[in-house]
Scaffold this motif. Structure first.
Motif, PDB file in Angstrom:
ATOM      1  N   GLY A 220       0.823  -1.206   0.000  1.00 23.66           N
ATOM      2  CA  GLY A 220       0.000   0.000   0.000  1.00 23.66           C
ATOM      3  C   GLY A 220       0.854   1.251   0.000  1.00 23.66           C
ATOM      4  O   GLY A 220       0.522   2.257  -0.640  1.00 23.66           O
ATOM      5  N   GLY A 221       1.997   1.194   0.703  1.00 20.97           N
ATOM      6  CA  GLY A 221       2.903   2.336   0.750  1.00 20.97           C
ATOM      7  C   GLY A 221       3.488   2.633  -0.615  1.00 20.97           C
ATOM      8  O   GLY A 221       3.667   3.798  -0.993  1.00 20.97           O
ATOM      9  N   HIS A 222       3.792   1.588  -1.371  1.00 22.26           N
ATOM     10  CA  HIS A 222       4.303   1.782  -2.732  1.00 22.26           C
ATOM     11  C   HIS A 222       3.256   2.496  -3.594  1.00 22.26           C
ATOM     12  O   HIS A 222       3.579   3.429  -4.328  1.00 22.26           O
ATOM     13  N   PHE A 223       1.998   2.079  -3.473  1.00 25.75           N
ATOM     14  CA  PHE A 223       0.941   2.727  -4.263  1.00 25.75           C
ATOM     15  C   PHE A 223       0.797   4.198  -3.870  1.00 25.75           C
ATOM     16  O   PHE A 223       0.634   5.068  -4.722  1.00 25.75           O
ATOM     17  N   MET A 224       0.870   4.468  -2.567  1.00 22.34           N
ATOM     18  CA  MET A 224       0.721   5.831  -2.072  1.00 22.34           C
ATOM     19  C   MET A 224       1.875   6.722  -2.533  1.00 22.34           C
ATOM     20  O   MET A 224       1.678   7.869  -2.942  1.00 22.34           O
ATOM     21  N   GLN A 225       3.088   6.176  -2.488  1.00 21.37           N
ATOM     22  CA  GLN A 225       4.273   6.999  -2.723  1.00 21.37           C
ATOM     23  C   GLN A 225       4.412   7.458  -4.171  1.00 21.37           C
ATOM     24  O   GLN A 225       5.227   8.335  -4.463  1.00 21.37           O
ATOM     25  N   LYS A 226       3.623   6.883  -5.066  1.00 24.70           N
ATOM     26  CA  LYS A 226       3.688   7.364  -6.447  1.00 24.70           C
ATOM     27  C   LYS A 226       3.365   8.847  -6.527  1.00 24.70           C
ATOM     28  O   LYS A 226       3.796   9.537  -7.447  1.00 24.70           O
ATOM     29  N   MET A 227       2.606   9.366  -5.584  1.00 19.70           N
ATOM     30  CA  MET A 227       2.130  10.746  -5.641  1.00 19.70           C
ATOM     31  C   MET A 227       3.076  11.747  -4.983  1.00 19.70           C
ATOM     32  O   MET A 227       2.758  12.923  -4.867  1.00 19.70           O
ATOM     33  N   PHE A 228       4.259  11.282  -4.532  1.00 22.79           N
ATOM     34  CA  PHE A 228       5.158  12.185  -3.803  1.00 22.79           C
ATOM     35  C   PHE A 228       6.582  12.134  -4.357  1.00 22.79           C
ATOM     36  O   PHE A 228       7.069  11.075  -4.742  1.00 22.79           O
ATOM     37  N   LYS A 229       7.234  13.306  -4.374  1.00 24.95           N
ATOM     38  CA  LYS A 229       8.661  13.412  -4.693  1.00 24.95           C
ATOM     39  C   LYS A 229       9.291  14.204  -3.548  1.00 24.95           C
ATOM     40  O   LYS A 229       9.336  15.424  -3.579  1.00 24.95           O
ATOM     41  N   TRP A 230       9.755  13.479  -2.550  1.00 26.40           N
ATOM     42  CA  TRP A 230      10.131  14.109  -1.279  1.00 26.40           C
ATOM     43  C   TRP A 230      11.298  15.079  -1.395  1.00 26.40           C
ATOM     44  O   TRP A 230      11.443  15.986  -0.583  1.00 26.40           O
ATOM     45  N   PHE A 231      12.155  14.904  -2.385  1.00 26.87           N
ATOM     46  CA  PHE A 231      13.339  15.759  -2.467  1.00 26.87           C
ATOM     47  C   PHE A 231      13.223  16.817  -3.556  1.00 26.87           C
ATOM     48  O   PHE A 231      14.194  17.461  -3.896  1.00 26.87           O
ATOM     49  N   ASP A 232      12.029  17.001  -4.073  1.00 20.57           N
ATOM     50  CA  ASP A 232      11.793  18.072  -5.029  1.00 20.57           C
ATOM     51  C   ASP A 232      11.695  19.393  -4.263  1.00 20.57           C
ATOM     52  O   ASP A 232      10.950  19.493  -3.288  1.00 20.57           O
ATOM     53  N   GLU A 233      12.426  20.397  -4.663  1.00 18.43           N
ATOM     54  CA  GLU A 233      12.483  21.653  -3.905  1.00 18.43           C
ATOM     55  C   GLU A 233      11.214  22.476  -4.036  1.00 18.43           C
ATOM     56  O   GLU A 233      10.842  23.208  -3.116  1.00 18.43           O
ATOM     57  N   GLU A 234      10.520  22.383  -5.175  1.00 19.49           N
ATOM     58  CA  GLU A 234       9.353  23.228  -5.393  1.00 19.49           C
ATOM     59  C   GLU A 234       8.085  22.648  -4.795  1.00 19.49           C
ATOM     60  O   GLU A 234       7.283  23.366  -4.199  1.00 19.49           O
ATOM     61  N   SER A 235       7.856  21.367  -4.960  1.00 20.45           N
ATOM     62  CA  SER A 235       6.641  20.746  -4.448  1.00 20.45           C
ATOM     63  C   SER A 235       6.905  19.274  -4.180  1.00 20.45           C
ATOM     64  O   SER A 235       7.594  18.611  -4.944  1.00 20.45           O
ATOM     65  N   LYS A 236       6.341  18.778  -3.091  1.00 17.16           N
ATOM     66  CA  LYS A 236       6.494  17.358  -2.773  1.00 17.16           C
ATOM     67  C   LYS A 236       5.461  16.505  -3.504  1.00 17.16           C
ATOM     68  O   LYS A 236       5.529  15.284  -3.461  1.00 17.16           O
ATOM     69  N   ILE A 237       4.489  17.145  -4.135  1.00 13.06           N
ATOM     70  CA  ILE A 237       3.448  16.413  -4.845  1.00 13.06           C
ATOM     71  C   ILE A 237       3.921  16.118  -6.258  1.00 13.06           C
ATOM     72  O   ILE A 237       4.299  17.026  -7.003  1.00 13.06           O
ATOM     73  N   ALA A 238       3.911  14.848  -6.654  1.00 15.69           N
ATOM     74  CA  ALA A 238       4.360  14.464  -7.987  1.00 15.69           C
ATOM     75  C   ALA A 238       3.334  14.883  -9.037  1.00 15.69           C
ATOM     76  O   ALA A 238       2.125  14.784  -8.815  1.00 15.69           O
ATOM     77  N   ASN A 239       3.831  15.346 -10.151  1.00 10.14           N
ATOM     78  CA  ASN A 239       2.963  15.792 -11.237  1.00 10.14           C
ATOM     79  C   ASN A 239       2.650  14.604 -12.149  1.00 10.14           C
ATOM     80  O   ASN A 239       3.177  14.458 -13.247  1.00 10.14           O
ATOM     81  N   CYS A 240       1.797  13.718 -11.656  1.00 12.69           N
ATOM     82  CA  CYS A 240       1.438  12.528 -12.422  1.00 12.69           C
ATOM     83  C   CYS A 240       0.082  12.025 -11.936  1.00 12.69           C
ATOM     84  O   CYS A 240      -0.473  12.548 -10.972  1.00 12.69           O
TER      85      CYS A 240
END
Length: 296
Positions: A220-240
């Motif tokens: 479930g964590g793998h499915f959830m983490q698709k929506m996050f980019k933790w080390f992106d400086e502008e936004s932690k939300i993945a654009n996908c």
């Protein structure tokens, strides 16, 4: 040599030039990690997370499967800092869009199944203690206010009671346990720059939080983490886009097939999918807990 500092462990790749003549006997590039005892500061994990030597032993055993980095050894610097020398993996961090590729998605599923079912010399501790401690931390409220964001409701939220309902349900449907990674952000999955036919295209890395838990929390964590980019400086939300149900079910079918091969069980993709839906909620709780700890 290049040096990088992350939230927890500093690290650096180190490379020597190729010899002018002859074939090198030793590897020319390695990955060095400088260790601190992460997890020991987090009450809920204090007696559960592996020590650095245990983590290295786990990494060594997993590395022999070809799905992780080989462990070469340890060192201690003059100021007492401990570190570990690993194989340098010719790979890049996985991007959210990568799992939209069915081949990569299947390799991640099989890699997780192999990790969960792994037989290791680590002491196997019960799942239950993981869910016994969720603490309120009033000073986090002050930190939030300093940053101009109120986190009072988050700190006060009764995670314990909600998590208990999820765990009871997982128990009632026969949810399986295994060695879980917990920290499933996509930077902890590497996609090989070059792979041969029939070889997995991914590596799993970073085992600081490995402990026994329901396998559902990693899936479930793998499915959830698709929506996050933790080390992106502008936004932690993945654009996908999010994981689709069709993609989740494909992942769970591949996972079940690999799990059954390793364990002799006869789990179905539907069973794994149902577990993953509850694991998604457990993974959210894990990430909130870690985020609050980082704030602290």
């Amino acid at each position: 040599m290049s040096y990088h500092a992350s939230f927890v462990n500093a690290h650096c790749p180190v490379e020597r030039p190729k010899p002018v003549t002859g074939t090198p006997v030793e590897t020319l590039k390695v990955f060095i990690k400088f260790h601190n005892e992460i997890g020991a500061d987090i009450e809920v994990f204090k007696h559960l997370v592996p020590s650095k030597h245990e983590e290295a032993l786990l990494s060594y055993e997993y590395g022999r499967s070809g799905l992780g980095a080989k462990v070469y050894g340890f060192f201690k610097t003059q100021d007492g800092t401990l570190g570990r020398i690993d194989e340098f993996l010719d790979a890049r961090n996985m991007e959210p869009e990568d799992v939209e590729d069915a081949v990569i998605r299947a390799d991640v599923a099989k890699g997780l199944a192999m990790f969960h079912a792994m037989k290791t010399s680590l002491e196997k501790k019960a799942v239950e203690p993981y869910y016994e401690a969720y603490h309120k931390m009033d000073k986090l409220k002050a930190l939030g206010k300093e940053g101009g964001v109120s986190v009072d409701n988050l700190v006060d939220y009764d995670f314990g009671a909600r998590v208990r309902k999820v765990v009871d349900t997982l128990e009632s449907i026969g949810g399986k346990a295994g060695w879980c990674i917990h920290d499933n952000q996509f930077m902890n999955v590497l996609v090989k720059n070059d792979s041969t036919e029939g070889e997995s295209k991914v590596f799993l890395i970073d085992f600081e939080f490995v402990m026994q838990n329901y396998r559902a929390i990693d899936i479930g964590g793998h499915f959830m983490q698709k929506m996050f980019k933790w080390f992106d400086e502008e936004s932690k939300i993945a654009n996908c886009r999010k994981y689709t149900e069709e993609e989740k079910r494909h992942f769970c079918e591949e996972y079940a097939r690999q799990w059954n091969t390793l364990t002799g069980d006869s789990d179905t993709g539907d069973q794994v999918f149902l577990e993953s839906e509850y694991g998604y909620m457990l993974a959210i709780t894990f990430d909130i807990h870690i985020t609050l700890w980082f704030m602290d």
